[in-house]
Motif scaffolding. Structure first.
Motif, PDB file in Angstrom:
ATOM      1  N   GLY A 138      32.793  53.797  34.951  1.00 36.81           N
ATOM      2  CA  GLY A 138      32.978  54.534  33.713  1.00 36.81           C
ATOM      3  C   GLY A 138      33.099  53.660  32.481  1.00 36.81           C
ATOM      4  N   GLN A 139      33.003  52.332  32.675  1.00 37.91           N
ATOM      5  CA  GLN A 139      33.103  51.414  31.544  1.00 37.91           C
ATOM      6  C   GLN A 139      31.729  50.857  31.188  1.00 37.91           C
ATOM      7  N   SER A 140      31.660  50.224  30.036  1.00 34.63           N
ATOM      8  CA  SER A 140      30.382  49.749  29.510  1.00 34.63           C
ATOM      9  C   SER A 140      29.898  48.493  30.225  1.00 34.63           C
ATOM     10  N   VAL A 141      28.653  48.150  29.969  1.00 34.02           N
ATOM     11  CA  VAL A 141      28.081  46.914  30.490  1.00 34.02           C
ATOM     12  C   VAL A 141      28.923  45.723  30.036  1.00 34.02           C
ATOM     13  N   LEU A 142      29.265  45.681  28.755  1.00 31.58           N
ATOM     14  CA  LEU A 142      30.032  44.560  28.223  1.00 31.58           C
ATOM     15  C   LEU A 142      31.404  44.470  28.869  1.00 31.58           C
ATOM     16  N   ALA A 143      32.079  45.615  29.018  1.00 31.77           N
ATOM     17  CA  ALA A 143      33.409  45.614  29.632  1.00 31.77           C
ATOM     18  C   ALA A 143      33.347  45.113  31.061  1.00 31.77           C
ATOM     19  N   ASN A 144      32.316  45.510  31.794  1.00 28.47           N
ATOM     20  CA  ASN A 144      32.177  45.047  33.165  1.00 28.47           C
ATOM     21  C   ASN A 144      31.880  43.556  33.231  1.00 28.47           C
ATOM     22  N   ALA A 145      31.049  43.083  32.330  1.00 31.55           N
ATOM     23  CA  ALA A 145      30.713  41.663  32.331  1.00 31.55           C
ATOM     24  C   ALA A 145      31.924  40.801  31.988  1.00 31.55           C
ATOM     25  N   ARG A 146      32.918  41.380  31.319  1.00 29.46           N
ATOM     26  CA  ARG A 146      34.124  40.636  30.934  1.00 29.46           C
ATOM     27  C   ARG A 146      35.270  40.806  31.920  1.00 29.46           C
ATOM     28  N   LEU A 147      35.090  41.611  32.959  1.00 30.14           N
ATOM     29  CA  LEU A 147      36.213  41.977  33.823  1.00 30.14           C
ATOM     30  C   LEU A 147      36.971  40.766  34.355  1.00 30.14           C
ATOM     31  N   VAL A 148      36.262  39.812  34.923  1.00 37.74           N
ATOM     32  CA  VAL A 148      36.937  38.664  35.530  1.00 37.74           C
ATOM     33  C   VAL A 148      37.526  37.759  34.463  1.00 37.74           C
ATOM     34  N   LEU A 149      36.775  37.528  33.389  1.00 37.34           N
ATOM     35  CA  LEU A 149      37.276  36.674  32.310  1.00 37.34           C
ATOM     36  C   LEU A 149      38.581  37.221  31.756  1.00 37.34           C
ATOM     37  N   ASP A 150      38.627  38.500  31.479  1.00 34.81           N
ATOM     38  CA  ASP A 150      39.809  39.084  30.849  1.00 34.81           C
ATOM     39  C   ASP A 150      40.996  39.159  31.811  1.00 34.81           C
ATOM     40  N   ALA A 151      40.713  39.404  33.105  1.00 33.03           N
ATOM     41  CA  ALA A 151      41.797  39.595  34.058  1.00 33.03           C
ATOM     42  C   ALA A 151      42.345  38.297  34.623  1.00 33.03           C
ATOM     43  N   VAL A 152      41.461  37.316  34.833  1.00 36.83           N
ATOM     44  CA  VAL A 152      41.869  36.107  35.556  1.00 36.83           C
ATOM     45  C   VAL A 152      41.847  34.862  34.685  1.00 36.83           C
ATOM     46  N   LEU A 153      40.924  34.787  33.749  1.00 34.17           N
ATOM     47  CA  LEU A 153      40.779  33.586  32.930  1.00 34.17           C
ATOM     48  C   LEU A 153      40.899  33.920  31.444  1.00 34.17           C
ATOM     49  N   PRO A 154      42.006  34.559  31.031  1.00 38.57           N
ATOM     50  CA  PRO A 154      42.090  34.993  29.627  1.00 38.57           C
ATOM     51  C   PRO A 154      42.028  33.850  28.638  1.00 38.57           C
ATOM     52  N   GLY A 155      42.521  32.687  29.024  1.00 38.23           N
ATOM     53  CA  GLY A 155      42.486  31.557  28.114  1.00 38.23           C
ATOM     54  C   GLY A 155      41.078  31.087  27.823  1.00 38.23           C
ATOM     55  N   ALA A 156      40.192  31.331  28.771  1.00 35.57           N
ATOM     56  CA  ALA A 156      38.808  30.890  28.599  1.00 35.57           C
ATOM     57  C   ALA A 156      37.918  32.001  28.072  1.00 35.57           C
ATOM     58  N   SER A 157      38.483  33.173  27.892  1.00 35.27           N
ATOM     59  CA  SER A 157      37.662  34.328  27.563  1.00 35.27           C
ATOM     60  C   SER A 157      36.909  34.155  26.254  1.00 35.27           C
ATOM     61  N   ASP A 158      37.627  33.749  25.188  1.00 31.92           N
ATOM     62  CA  ASP A 158      36.964  33.633  23.892  1.00 31.92           C
ATOM     63  C   ASP A 158      35.876  32.564  23.924  1.00 31.92           C
ATOM     64  N   ARG A 159      36.139  31.478  24.638  1.00 34.67           N
ATOM     65  CA  ARG A 159      35.169  30.386  24.687  1.00 34.67           C
ATOM     66  C   ARG A 159      33.906  30.808  25.409  1.00 34.67           C
ATOM     67  N   ARG A 160      34.045  31.637  26.444  1.00 38.72           N
ATOM     68  CA  ARG A 160      32.891  31.981  27.266  1.00 38.72           C
ATOM     69  C   ARG A 160      32.289  33.345  26.931  1.00 38.72           C
ATOM     70  N   ALA A 161      33.000  34.141  26.145  1.00 42.65           N
ATOM     71  CA  ALA A 161      32.502  35.485  25.868  1.00 42.65           C
ATOM     72  C   ALA A 161      31.125  35.469  25.218  1.00 42.65           C
ATOM     73  N   ARG A 162      30.863  34.439  24.411  1.00 44.90           N
ATOM     74  CA  ARG A 162      29.565  34.378  23.730  1.00 44.90           C
ATOM     75  C   ARG A 162      28.409  34.201  24.709  1.00 44.90           C
ATOM     76  N   ARG A 163      28.731  33.811  25.954  1.00 45.03           N
ATOM     77  CA  ARG A 163      27.677  33.627  26.953  1.00 45.03           C
ATOM     78  C   ARG A 163      27.250  34.936  27.603  1.00 45.03           C
ATOM     79  N   ILE A 164      28.016  36.001  27.410  1.00 41.24           N
ATOM     80  CA  ILE A 164      27.760  37.223  28.168  1.00 41.24           C
ATOM     81  C   ILE A 164      26.388  37.802  27.842  1.00 41.24           C
ATOM     82  N   THR A 165      26.091  37.964  26.566  1.00 44.18           N
ATOM     83  CA  THR A 165      24.786  38.516  26.203  1.00 44.18           C
ATOM     84  C   THR A 165      23.665  37.607  26.683  1.00 44.18           C
ATOM     85  N   GLU A 166      23.872  36.298  26.570  1.00 46.23           N
ATOM     86  CA  GLU A 166      22.871  35.340  27.044  1.00 46.23           C
ATOM     87  C   GLU A 166      22.641  35.503  28.553  1.00 46.23           C
ATOM     88  N   VAL A 167      23.716  35.666  29.308  1.00 45.27           N
ATOM     89  CA  VAL A 167      23.583  35.830  30.761  1.00 45.27           C
ATOM     90  C   VAL A 167      22.882  37.138  31.092  1.00 45.27           C
TER      91      VAL A 167
END
Length: 508
Positions: free
Chosen positions: A359-388
Motif C-alpha cells: 500500500g506504499q509508494s515505490v519510493l517508500a518501499n525503496a527506502r524501507l531498509v535505509l530508514d529502518a536500519v541505516l537511518p544515519g546513512a539515509s540522507d547520503r544514499r537517498a539520492r541513489r534511489i532514483t538512479e537505482v
C-alpha cells in the motif's frame, strides 16, 4: 465452448486490451502467454466476470453472454483459479470447497450445516479426480502448497465448471510438486473441460498446452498450435529476443567452478561469506564459501534446506552452531537488522508477503531498509534511489511518480525490481536471491540475470536459490545441492540437470 471476439478494455481512458480474439475448445489446454503488462490478467478477469469488456463480444456455446459478476460466470460454468490462494487455513478442505454454499439440513428451528453431506460431496469430488492424498476433513493450513493449489482447483470443479482459467498455478510450487498439478490438469482435460492456462514457465506450456496465444502490449499477436511454435519463436514473439539470448553469457575468461589460483581463467576475489559447520533446527553441518564476483547456487527439492540456509545467514532463523564470517571477520547474526549492518541482503521468495509494503509508494518501499536500519546513512544514499530504479529499468513514469504510485498496482516484474532496489541502495557485499524470478515474465527475468552479472562484476557475492534448474545451470559458477538439511554435493556451473536431480533425490 467459449469465444472472445474483438474484445477491448480501457481503464481511466487508457487502453489495455485491443481487438483480442480467443477461442477455447472442450478437452483442450489453451496457454495464454506474454510479458507482465501484456494484458493476460485482464483477459482472465473478463472471462471470470471481474471486468466487463468495453468492446467486442463473448459467446458461450455459440450464444452471446455477459458476466456482470464472478457469480454469474460461475453459474454459467466458468471458474477461475487465481495465483493468490483464496483459502481459509484453519478450516477443513470440505469447508473451503463449499464455502458459502454449504448443504443445509432443515429443522424445526431453521437450518444447520449438513456436515455429513458436506464431507461426502467433497470426498466424491476428490475421488472423482483421483486425489487420494487429500481428505475432506484435512485442515487446509496443514497441507502442502501444492495440495492447497489442488484444493483451489477442486473448489472450481465443484461449481460444475466446464471452463477453468488458471493463473500461474505452479508459481509457488517446487519441481517435484508440479507433477501433482500436471496430473490434475490432464484429468480435467480428458473429462472435456476447457482450460485457459497462464504461465511464465515455458516448459509447462510445452508440457501441457494444445494451443498458444501470445499477447503483447494489450494486442493479440499470435495464436497457433503449440507443436508449431518452438521456444525461439515464442520468446521472440513475446519480447523480441531469441531464446538463445535468454541467459547472459558468463564473463570472458571465467571458468565455472574455479577457485582463485586454480586452473586457467580469472581468479575470483576474496571470500565474502563463509559458513563452517553451520546449523540450526532445520539444517546441519553446512560448509560453504561465496567469493567476490561469484554466483553460488543452492539447489534441491522443496524442504531440502535451501531457504533455511538463507534465513540462517540473514538472522531470521539464526544458526545455533558452527561459525559464519563476512569479509573474513566473525559475524554473529541473530537478527535481520544485524544482517543488514554486516552488509548482507536477502531478496525473499515471497515478495508480496515479505518484501514489499504493497500500500506504499515505490519510493517508500525503496527506502524501507535505509530508514529502518541505516537511518544515519539515509540522507547520503537517498539520492541513489532514483538512479537505482532507473538502472533496473523500472518505467520512467513510475519513477517520476514514485511519491504517489503504490507498489500493489505494478506488474510482478516491476514489483521485483522495487524489491531489488530496496536492497541495492544499501550497497550489500553479499546478496541472497531466493527464487528471484518466480512469477515474472521472460523479459523481466533477463533484467534480473543482467543485474546478477552487474553485481558480480562489481565484486558482490551472490548466493542464488532457485527451483528452476535451467536458471541454476546457466547462471551459477558453482552449485551446492542440498538434501534433508545437508549439502550432499558440489558441482560446477553448467552441470546437467539430471546430475543435480540425482543428488537432490538421493538417486546418485
Amino acid at each position: 465452448m467459449l469465444r472472445l471476439s474483438g474484445v477491448g478494455k480501457e481503464f481511466f481512458g487508457t487502453s489495455v486490451l485491443r481487438e483480442i480474439d480467443l477461442t477455447l475448445y472442450p478437452g483442450q489446454v489453451h496457454a495464454l502467454v506474454g510479458e507482465n503488462g501484456a494484458g493476460k490478467s485482464t483477459v482472465m478477469k473478463i472471462v471470470a466476470g471481474v471486468h466487463r469488456p468495453d468492446a467486442g463480444t463473448i459467446e458461450l456455446d455459440g450464444s452471446p453472454v455477459s458476466f456482470p459478476t464472478p457469480l454469474d460466470a460461475q453459474r454459467a460454468g466458468v471458474a477461475t483459479v487465481f495465483q493468490e490462494f483464496n483459502l481459509l487455513p484453519d478450516r477443513s478442505v470440505a469447508e473451503n470447497v463449499y464455502l458459502g454454499r454449504e448443504p443445509v439440513r432443515r429443522g424445526m428451528f431453521g437450518g444447520t450445516v449438513d456436515r455429513r453431506r458436506l464431507h461426502a460431496d467433497t470426498t466424491r469430488l476428490l475421488d472423482d479426480l483421483g486425489l487420494t492424498g487429500i481428505a475432506s476433513w484435512n485442515r487446509v493450513g496443514s497441507l502442502s502448497v501444492a495440495q492447497q493449489q489442488v484444493v483451489e482447483i477442486v473448489k472450481a470443479v465443484s461449481y460444475d465448471a466446464r471452463i477453468i482459467s488458471m493463473d500461474e498455478p505452479t508459481a509457488a510450487l517446487a519441481d517435484q510438486e508440479v507433477a501433482l498439478l500436471y496430473d490434475l490438469v490432464r484429468r480435467l482435460r480428458d473429462r472435456g473441460v476447457a482450460i485457459l492456462y497462464v504461465s511464465h514457465r515455458l516448459q509447462e506450456i510445452y508440457d501441457l498446452a494444445d494451443t498458444i496465444t501470445v499477447l503483447k502490449d494489450g494486442n493479440h499477436v499470435l495464436t497457433a498450435p503449440a507443436a508449431d511454435v518452438g521456444p525461439d519463436r515464442l520468446v521472440r514473439t513475446m519480447v523480441g529476443r531469441d531464446f538463445a539470448g535468454f541467459f547472459p553469457d558468463k564473463p570472458a575468461g571465467s571458468v565455472s567452478g574455479e577457485r582463485a589460483g586454480e586452473g586457467p581463467g580469472e581468479a575470483l576475489g576474496e571470500v565474502r561469506l563463509a559458513l563452517a559447520g553451520a546449523g540450526n533446527t532445520m539444517v546441519d553441518g553446512v560448509d560453504l564459501e561465496v567469493r567476490a564476483g561469484e554466483i553460488v547456487a543452492l539447489a534441491g527439492l522443496q524442504g531440502s534446506g535451501r531457504t533455511e540456509v538463507a534465513h540462517g545467514v540473514f538472522g531470521i532463523a539464526p544458526f545455533t552452531r558452527g561459525s559464519m564470517t563476512v569479509d573474513g571477520q566473525p559475524a554473529h547474526v541473530r537478527t535481520p537488522r544485524q544482517g543488514v549492518r554486516h552488509r548482507l541482503a536477502l531478496v525473499s521468495e515471497d515478495r508480496k508477503a515479505e518484501g514489499l509494503a504493497l500500500g506504499q509508494s515505490v519510493l517508500a518501499n525503496a527506502r524501507l531498509v535505509l530508514d529502518a536500519v541505516l537511518p544515519g546513512a539515509s540522507d547520503r544514499r537517498a539520492r541513489r534511489i532514483t538512479e537505482v530504479l532507473r538502472s533496473l529499468a523500472v518505467p520512467a513514469s513510475t519513477v517520476a511518480a514514485a511519491q504517489d504510485t503504490e507498489v500493489q498496482y505494478l506488474s510482478g516484474g516491476n514489483q521485483q525490481k522495487v524489491v531489488l532496489a530496496k536492497w541495492l541502495v544499501t550497497e550489500p557485499r553479499v546478496i541472497v536471491l531466493d527464487e528471484p524470478t518466480r512469477g515474472i515474465d521472460v523479459g523481466a527475468k533477463r533484467a534480473v540475470y543482467d543485474l546478477m552479472r552487474t553485481l558480480t562484476a562489481d565484486g558482490t557475492a551472490v548466493l542464488l536459490i532457485s527451483s528452476e534448474l535451467p536458471e541454476v545451470v546457466a547462471m551459477a559458477d558453482r552449485i551446492l545441492v542440498l538434501r534433508d538439511g545437508r549439502i550432499v554435493g558440489e558441482l560446477p556451473g553448467g552441470s546437467d540437470e539430471e546430475t543435480i536431480m540425482a543428488l537432490a533425490t538421493g538417486a546418485a
